[in-house]
Write a protein that holds these residues in place. Structure first.
Motif, mmCIF file in Angstrom:
data_model
loop_
_atom_site.group_PDB
_atom_site.id
_atom_site.type_symbol
_atom_site.label_atom_id
_atom_site.label_comp_id
_atom_site.label_asym_id
_atom_site.label_seq_id
_atom_site.Cartn_x
_atom_site.Cartn_y
_atom_site.Cartn_z
ATOM 1 N N ILE A 28 -4.886 -32.501 -45.850
ATOM 2 C CA ILE A 28 -6.971 -33.184 -45.377
ATOM 3 C C ILE A 28 -7.126 -32.306 -44.068
ATOM 4 O O ILE A 28 -8.815 -31.618 -44.663
ATOM 5 N N GLN A 29 -6.175 -31.330 -43.380
ATOM 6 C CA GLN A 29 -6.614 -30.177 -43.507
ATOM 7 C C GLN A 29 -7.643 -28.795 -44.097
ATOM 8 O O GLN A 29 -8.429 -28.207 -43.846
ATOM 9 N N GLU A 30 -7.358 -28.935 -45.189
ATOM 10 C CA GLU A 30 -7.962 -27.851 -46.033
ATOM 11 C C GLU A 30 -8.848 -28.605 -46.746
ATOM 12 O O GLU A 30 -10.044 -27.868 -46.730
ATOM 13 N N ALA A 31 -9.333 -30.222 -46.629
ATOM 14 C CA ALA A 31 -10.643 -30.672 -47.568
ATOM 15 C C ALA A 31 -11.579 -30.078 -45.748
ATOM 16 O O ALA A 31 -12.610 -30.538 -46.544
ATOM 17 N N LEU A 32 -11.592 -30.548 -44.587
ATOM 18 C CA LEU A 32 -11.937 -30.175 -43.294
ATOM 19 C C LEU A 32 -12.330 -28.873 -42.931
ATOM 20 O O LEU A 32 -13.138 -28.219 -42.368
ATOM 21 N N ILE A 53 -20.152 -37.329 -49.532
ATOM 22 C CA ILE A 53 -19.545 -38.241 -50.257
ATOM 23 C C ILE A 53 -19.236 -39.853 -50.656
ATOM 24 O O ILE A 53 -20.685 -39.723 -50.129
ATOM 25 N N VAL A 54 -18.906 -39.619 -51.256
ATOM 26 C CA VAL A 54 -19.667 -40.916 -52.665
ATOM 27 C C VAL A 54 -18.530 -42.310 -52.429
ATOM 28 O O VAL A 54 -17.235 -42.226 -52.553
ATOM 29 N N ASN A 55 -19.011 -43.419 -51.283
ATOM 30 C CA ASN A 55 -17.866 -44.343 -51.954
ATOM 31 C C ASN A 55 -17.893 -45.340 -53.150
ATOM 32 O O ASN A 55 -18.756 -45.175 -53.862
ATOM 33 N N SER A 56 -17.475 -46.199 -52.825
ATOM 34 C CA SER A 56 -16.320 -47.076 -54.172
ATOM 35 C C SER A 56 -18.654 -48.237 -54.477
ATOM 36 O O SER A 56 -18.271 -48.041 -55.449
ATOM 37 N N ASN A 57 -18.647 -48.264 -53.184
ATOM 38 C CA ASN A 57 -20.528 -48.894 -53.517
ATOM 39 C C ASN A 57 -21.648 -47.822 -53.868
ATOM 40 O O ASN A 57 -22.763 -48.004 -54.321
ATOM 41 N N LYS A 58 -21.094 -46.256 -54.467
ATOM 42 C CA LYS A 58 -22.586 -45.611 -53.957
ATOM 43 C C LYS A 58 -22.672 -45.140 -53.653
ATOM 44 O O LYS A 58 -23.869 -44.325 -53.798
ATOM 45 N N LYS A 59 -22.811 -45.378 -52.340
ATOM 46 C CA LYS A 59 -23.386 -44.729 -51.068
ATOM 47 C C LYS A 59 -23.285 -43.398 -50.886
ATOM 48 O O LYS A 59 -22.149 -43.749 -50.931
ATOM 49 N N THR A 60 -24.059 -42.234 -50.515
ATOM 50 C CA THR A 60 -23.761 -41.332 -50.203
ATOM 51 C C THR A 60 -24.089 -40.778 -49.262
ATOM 52 O O THR A 60 -24.977 -41.895 -48.492
ATOM 53 N N THR A 61 -22.978 -39.738 -48.709
ATOM 54 C CA THR A 61 -23.278 -39.543 -47.397
ATOM 55 C C THR A 61 -23.160 -38.336 -47.399
ATOM 56 O O THR A 61 -21.646 -37.503 -47.761
ATOM 57 N N ILE A 62 -23.656 -37.030 -46.637
ATOM 58 C CA ILE A 62 -23.292 -36.039 -46.449
ATOM 59 C C ILE A 62 -23.648 -35.520 -45.311
ATOM 60 O O ILE A 62 -24.201 -35.521 -44.067
ATOM 61 N N SER A 63 -21.971 -34.701 -45.144
ATOM 62 C CA SER A 63 -22.130 -34.445 -43.283
ATOM 63 C C SER A 63 -21.085 -33.750 -42.815
ATOM 64 O O SER A 63 -20.578 -33.527 -44.170
ATOM 65 N N ASN A 64 -20.740 -32.283 -42.723
ATOM 66 C CA ASN A 64 -19.968 -32.109 -41.311
ATOM 67 C C ASN A 64 -19.603 -32.830 -39.899
ATOM 68 O O ASN A 64 -18.954 -31.612 -39.679
ATOM 69 N N ASP A 65 -19.401 -34.026 -40.208
ATOM 70 C CA ASP A 65 -18.716 -34.511 -38.342
ATOM 71 C C ASP A 65 -17.340 -34.473 -39.330
ATOM 72 O O ASP A 65 -17.138 -35.363 -39.725
ATOM 73 N N GLY A 66 -16.251 -34.451 -38.623
ATOM 74 C CA GLY A 66 -15.054 -34.196 -39.166
ATOM 75 C C GLY A 66 -14.450 -35.652 -38.758
ATOM 76 O O GLY A 66 -14.291 -36.180 -39.948
ATOM 77 N N ALA A 67 -15.168 -36.471 -37.501
ATOM 78 C CA ALA A 67 -14.840 -37.805 -37.900
ATOM 79 C C ALA A 67 -14.924 -38.655 -38.625
ATOM 80 O O ALA A 67 -14.739 -39.247 -39.548
ATOM 81 N N THR A 68 -16.317 -38.339 -39.125
ATOM 82 C CA THR A 68 -16.761 -38.975 -39.968
ATOM 83 C C THR A 68 -16.904 -38.739 -41.342
ATOM 84 O O THR A 68 -16.669 -40.118 -42.231
ATOM 85 N N ILE A 69 -16.314 -37.727 -41.932
ATOM 86 C CA ILE A 69 -15.916 -37.421 -43.255
ATOM 87 C C ILE A 69 -14.281 -37.629 -43.244
ATOM 88 O O ILE A 69 -14.004 -38.990 -44.446
ATOM 89 N N LEU A 70 -13.146 -38.040 -41.871
ATOM 90 C CA LEU A 70 -11.936 -38.811 -42.047
ATOM 91 C C LEU A 70 -11.912 -40.116 -42.051
ATOM 92 O O LEU A 70 -11.884 -40.652 -42.766
ATOM 93 N N LYS A 71 -13.115 -40.721 -41.421
ATOM 94 C CA LYS A 71 -13.667 -42.145 -41.778
ATOM 95 C C LYS A 71 -13.836 -42.482 -43.109
ATOM 96 O O LYS A 71 -13.863 -43.748 -42.919
ATOM 97 N N LEU A 72 -14.265 -41.488 -43.389
ATOM 98 C CA LEU A 72 -15.474 -42.477 -44.583
ATOM 99 C C LEU A 72 -13.831 -41.872 -46.487
ATOM 100 O O LEU A 72 -14.068 -42.462 -47.461
ATOM 101 N N LEU A 73 -12.882 -41.036 -45.635
ATOM 102 C CA LEU A 73 -12.090 -40.355 -47.050
ATOM 103 C C LEU A 73 -11.353 -41.833 -46.613
ATOM 104 O O LEU A 73 -10.584 -42.132 -46.124
ATOM 105 N N ASP A 74 -10.715 -42.302 -48.633
ATOM 106 C CA ASP A 74 -9.956 -43.394 -47.790
ATOM 107 C C ASP A 74 -8.066 -42.973 -48.214
ATOM 108 O O ASP A 74 -7.817 -42.538 -49.033
#
Length: 551
Positions: free
Chosen positions: A36-40, A53-74
């Motif tokens: 996880i650390q390596e990803a961030l 990040i592309v979720n299962s509904n094909k919705k894209t999110t572009i971010s470098n905010d740690g909390a947002t990225i980890l929330k979207l990663l499954d």
């Protein structure tokens, strides 16, 4: 049957249950957290990259905010989910430092791994880490600078903290514009509680980022409107504003009740009664002298036309949070009945107008006498850009809020981490035994922040870290990575400031997470149950990833 001296086999866990334990299990958990650390890592700092990040509904999110990225990663690994939790906690408590806290926690675990492999008990490592974080927190509190008695303008100090929070964000190129917006937003709140939930943010696609607006009051999108709406006035000065939780719509009788009638006159009497009820309500509203009527519930076409004929503006189906913020700004109170409305129940503002912003129309209430709320109207070319602007502003607003509440600051850019690292190294030389090695490992782990800042900026991390170690050993406690000169420098003098609370909270959270992972040496994962009948839900507690972790 006589078993003799044999002990019967006792089955406690269901067949197929996965149980793994011991040193190998702890190291496996550490490896998951390091992944996880390596990803961030690449997202840290002013020159960190963004993650798409592309979720299962094909919705894209572009971010470098740690909390947002980890929330979207499954994240499915139970131990790695701990890092997701500390990142969210850092976001909720302080608002910034969400990437730093995850990277620190991962590095602390990575430093603990060699000790575990050599056979040192995880409890000895945890004890050393707890001692180290106490010393680190005390050192930060000792060196932090109190700016409450500073001769400089308080606003400038807040702007500097906000600008530092924006350095790693998408909006840094427009930092001067957004810094003013952030500080205005926080200063418009009630100084006693500084409730950041009262800062509304509305996203309007189109235009450039610098077309974003700060509204010292409330703004919300034009609500659903009926015929007659266009005849209403769209601008008032010093209007009287009535806020309702009342439905002003003429409903067909069949929707409300079943009525049995024997002749046409009886039916007409019921229809007339319906009309009379709504007309009475409308006349009661008119008699209050209100120029603007807002309601959480629908305002129908009859009521809209009635208000238009009398030069009254109305908006129905106003979102609950928008209406509550409007009442806080303009005064008055939300009424659930149209009877007995008094003057004190009405609010006011200097100017109300409905204006076109992009492709949407917005209702603006400005110059509010009780303005303890504000609204930021954010513009941008794409939805993903506006969403990242919103996240960036949230972090900066939280930093300004914390700086206003707690006027203790430190220098950013890896300066405080290097100073604490130097202090812990020197302290470790004064003690004997395994604790010396562990506290030294904690000190080494802190260097991950300046090292990663250098790597993300394409600088020589080894050379700059050596320069930083030399500078701090000579007493230059605020020396950190300087991205302008691509070298090291005094970040305090360059106004790269962060609230001390951010650093203290990040260190404590990261250490707690590392110790939690180190304390778990057994993981039991229940086998996924197959329901007896198709369509039935599995029993509670079943399911992959649900497990029992015990020390």
């Amino acid at each position: 049957m006589n078993f003799g001296n044999q002990t019967p086999t006792i089955v406690v866990l269901k067949e197929g249950t996965d149980a793994s334990q011991g040193k190998g299990q702890i190291i496996s958990n550490i490896n998951a957290c390091v992944a996880i650390q390596e990803a961030l890592k690449p997202t840290l700092g002013p020159l960190g990259s963004d993650i798409l990040i592309v979720n299962s509904n094909k919705k894209t999110t572009i971010s470098n905010d740690g909390a947002t990225i980890l929330k979207l990663l499954d994240v499915v690994h139970p131990a790695a989910r701990t890092l997701v939790d500390i990142s969210r906690a850092q976001d909720a408590e302080v608002g910034d430092g969400t990437t730093s806290v995850t990277i620190l926690a991962g590095e602390l675990m990575k430093e603990a791994k060699p000790f575990l492999e050599e056979g040192i008990s995880s409890h000895v490592i945890m004890k050393g880490y707890r001692r180290a974080v106490e010393l680190a927190t005390a050192k930060i509190q000792e060196i932090c600078v109190d700016i409450s008695n500073n001769d400089q303008d308080n606003r400038k100090l807040l702007e500097r903290c906000a600008k530092t929070a924006m350095t790693s964000k998408l909006i840094y190129k427009n930092a001067d514009f957004f810094v003013k917006m952030c500080v205005d937003a926080v200063l418009s709140l009630d100084k006693d509680d500084l409730d950041d939930k009262l800062i509304g943010m509305k996203k309007i696609p189109g235009g450039s980022m610098e077309e974003s607006l700060f509204i010292n009051g409330v703004a919300f999108k034009k609500t659903f409107s009926y015929a007659g709406f266009e005849q209403q006035p769209k601008k008032f000065k010093n209007p009287k504003i009535l806020s309702l939780n009342v439905e002003l719509e003429l409903k067909a009788e069949k929707d409300n009740a079943e009525v049995r009638v024997e002749n046409v006159e009886d039916y007409q009497a019921i229809v007339d009664a319906e009309w009379q009820l709504i007309m009475d309500k409308l006349k009661q509203i008119e008699s209050t002298g209100a120029n603007i009527v807002l309601s959480k519930l629908p305002i129908g076409d009859l009521a809209t036309q009635f208000f238009a004929d009398r030069n009254i503006f109305c908006a129905g189906r106003v979102a609950s949070d928008d209406l509550e913020r409007a009442v806080l700004a303009v005064g008055g109170s939300i009424q659930s009945s149209t009877t007995d409305i008094k003057e004190e129940h009405l609010g006011t503002c200097q100017v109300f107008e409905e204006i076109q912003i992009g492709s949407e129309r917005y209702n603006l209430f400005q110059g509010c006498p009780k303005a303890k709320t504000c609204t930021l109207l954010l513009r941008g070319g794409a939805e993903q850009v506006i969403a990242e602007v919103e996240r960036s502003l949230h972090d900066a607003i939280m930093i300004v809020k914390r700086a206003l509440q707690n006027k203790l600051i430190v220098a950013g850019g890896g300066a405080v981490e290097m100073e604490v690292s130097r202090y812990l190294r020197n302290y470790s030389k004064t003690i004997a035994g395994k604790q010396q090695l562990i506290i030294n490992a904690f000190a080494k782990a802190l260097e991950v922040i300046p090292r990663q800042l250098c790597e993300n900026a394409g600088l020589d991390a080894v050379e700059l870290l050596n320069k930083l170690r030399m500078a701090h050993s000579k007493g230059e406690k605020w020396y950190g990575v300087d991205f302008e000169t691509e070298s090291v420098g005094d970040n305090f003098a360059k106004f790269v400031w962060e609230p001390a609370l951010v650093k203290i909270n990040a260190l404590n959270s990261a250490t707690e997470a590392a110790n939690l992972i180190l304390s778990v040496d057994e993981t039991i994962t229940n086998k996924e149950s197959q329901p007896a009948n198709a369509g039935m839900a599995p029993p509670a507690g079943a399911g992959r990833g649900r497990g029992l972790s015990m020390q």
